[in-house]
Design a protein around this motif. Structure first.
Motif, PDB file in Angstrom:
ATOM      1  N   LYS A 151      24.431  -2.285   7.729  1.00  0.00           N
ATOM      2  CA  LYS A 151      23.213  -1.707   6.267  1.00  0.00           C
ATOM      3  C   LYS A 151      24.189  -2.132   4.976  1.00  0.00           C
ATOM      4  O   LYS A 151      23.776  -2.198   4.045  1.00  0.00           O
ATOM      5  CB  LYS A 151      23.355  -0.251   6.944  1.00  0.00           C
ATOM      6  CG  LYS A 151      21.695   0.193   7.706  1.00  0.00           C
ATOM      7  CD  LYS A 151      21.686   1.510   7.289  1.00  0.00           C
ATOM      8  CE  LYS A 151      20.379   1.315   8.341  1.00  0.00           C
ATOM      9  NZ  LYS A 151      20.016   1.209   9.540  1.00  0.00           N
ATOM     10  N   ASP A 152      25.998  -1.407   5.210  1.00  0.00           N
ATOM     11  CA  ASP A 152      26.523  -1.542   3.863  1.00  0.00           C
ATOM     12  C   ASP A 152      27.243  -2.890   3.603  1.00  0.00           C
ATOM     13  O   ASP A 152      28.324  -3.303   3.372  1.00  0.00           O
ATOM     14  CB  ASP A 152      27.915  -0.870   4.090  1.00  0.00           C
ATOM     15  CG  ASP A 152      28.319  -0.798   5.391  1.00  0.00           C
ATOM     16  OD1 ASP A 152      28.326  -1.208   6.319  1.00  0.00           O
ATOM     17  OD2 ASP A 152      29.948   0.502   5.515  1.00  0.00           O
ATOM     18  N   TYR A 153      26.718  -3.420   4.430  1.00  0.00           N
ATOM     19  CA  TYR A 153      27.641  -5.053   4.370  1.00  0.00           C
ATOM     20  C   TYR A 153      27.346  -6.323   2.897  1.00  0.00           C
ATOM     21  O   TYR A 153      26.013  -5.829   2.641  1.00  0.00           O
ATOM     22  CB  TYR A 153      26.691  -6.360   5.739  1.00  0.00           C
ATOM     23  CG  TYR A 153      27.540  -7.645   5.625  1.00  0.00           C
ATOM     24  CD1 TYR A 153      28.331  -8.155   6.051  1.00  0.00           C
ATOM     25  CD2 TYR A 153      26.881  -8.557   4.984  1.00  0.00           C
ATOM     26  CE1 TYR A 153      28.692  -9.155   5.996  1.00  0.00           C
ATOM     27  CE2 TYR A 153      27.232  -9.734   5.255  1.00  0.00           C
ATOM     28  CZ  TYR A 153      28.523 -10.139   5.524  1.00  0.00           C
ATOM     29  OH  TYR A 153      28.540 -11.510   5.434  1.00  0.00           O
ATOM     30  N   GLN A 154      28.441  -6.215   2.525  1.00  0.00           N
ATOM     31  CA  GLN A 154      28.680  -6.962   0.926  1.00  0.00           C
ATOM     32  C   GLN A 154      29.064  -8.937   1.709  1.00  0.00           C
ATOM     33  O   GLN A 154      30.072  -9.198   1.974  1.00  0.00           O
ATOM     34  CB  GLN A 154      29.573  -6.343   0.407  1.00  0.00           C
ATOM     35  CG  GLN A 154      29.035  -5.357  -0.116  1.00  0.00           C
ATOM     36  CD  GLN A 154      27.480  -5.010  -0.648  1.00  0.00           C
ATOM     37  OE1 GLN A 154      27.931  -5.854  -1.711  1.00  0.00           O
ATOM     38  NE2 GLN A 154      26.963  -4.371  -0.506  1.00  0.00           N
ATOM     39  N   PRO A 155      28.009  -8.826   1.432  1.00  0.00           N
ATOM     40  CA  PRO A 155      29.030 -11.176   1.220  1.00  0.00           C
ATOM     41  C   PRO A 155      29.476 -11.414   0.909  1.00  0.00           C
ATOM     42  O   PRO A 155      29.995 -10.729  -0.477  1.00  0.00           O
ATOM     43  CB  PRO A 155      27.363 -11.064   1.947  1.00  0.00           C
ATOM     44  CG  PRO A 155      26.032 -10.865   1.496  1.00  0.00           C
ATOM     45  CD  PRO A 155      26.701  -9.291   0.953  1.00  0.00           C
ATOM     46  N   LEU A 156      30.339 -12.344   1.200  1.00  0.00           N
ATOM     47  CA  LEU A 156      31.816 -12.663  -0.018  1.00  0.00           C
ATOM     48  C   LEU A 156      31.387 -13.696  -0.880  1.00  0.00           C
ATOM     49  O   LEU A 156      32.063 -14.430  -1.206  1.00  0.00           O
ATOM     50  CB  LEU A 156      32.555 -12.928   1.598  1.00  0.00           C
ATOM     51  CG  LEU A 156      33.756 -12.011   1.785  1.00  0.00           C
ATOM     52  CD1 LEU A 156      34.672 -12.659   2.737  1.00  0.00           C
ATOM     53  CD2 LEU A 156      34.061 -10.698   0.821  1.00  0.00           C
TER      54      LEU A 156
END
Length: 197
Positions: A151-156
């Motif tokens: 849910k908290d994934y931040q793409p680079l």
């Protein structure tokens, strides 16, 4: 606590570090978006590519004597034809491309500028040779609704854009590996990111 120390690894120093680099790759790429189920045997065999290529760059980040991160790069000629061909067909001179393999860092040390330094070190090496016009790397493409996406994934993507890279729209290659928990390898699309040096 000690300050992180960066070292360009070559020859016997690189050979000595291969088991730790293999461990790092397995640990980091096991997480989303790669979900890579790696093996130490395969990793050490893969990493020997960087021993065999004279222009390869491997930058290690150490805390005292422990490897906490690493980044790799080599001329595009060292990559498989499946990676080179889409770029060549799109009009790029692959002899003038320097390929950034991976940048892996233990979670506890992220967000402290180490990843930025990894990009700087590899770009400096490519520029110093005078033979390369662009740096390029591949990144896995996963669907937004992938069941393993945190849910908290931040793409680079924004991090890469701040480094000066842009995604080459409409161009991709494919890699196969076994996802965590799967019995068989599946093929994944990989997007290209590029920067003029």
């Amino acid at each position: 606590m000690s300050e992180p120390r960066f070292e360009r690894l070559t020859g016997s120093r690189l050979e000595q570090a291969l088991p730790e680099l293999a461990r790092l790759r397995i640990e980091v790429f096991r997480d989303f978006p790669y979900l890579y189920e790696g093996s130490l045997e395969y990793e050490q065999r893969y990493l020997r590519t960087y021993l065999d290529e004279p222009e390869a760059v491997v930058v290690g980040c150490f805390l005292d004597d422990r490897v906490i991160g690493a980044a790799t790069a080599l001329p595009m000629r060292g990559e498989p034809e499946s990676v080179r061909r889409p770029l060549a067909e799109a009009g790029y001179d692959t002899d003038r491309l320097f390929y950034f393999g991976e940048s892996v860092l233990e979670k506890a040390y992220r967000g402290q500028g180490i990843g930025v330094r990894f990009f700087q070190e590899r770009e400096a090496a490519a520029r110093a040779s005078g033979r390369y016009d662009h740096a390029v790397f591949c990144a896995v493409v996963r669907p937004e609704d992938h069941p393993a996406r945190p849910k908290d994934y931040q793409p680079l993507d924004q991090f890469w854009r701040r480094r000066g890279f842009t995604r080459i729209e409409g161009l991709s290659c494919r890699f196969s590996w076994k996802d965590v928990g799967n019995q068989h390898e599946t093929t994944k699309a990989m997007s290209y990111w590029i920067k003029r040096l």
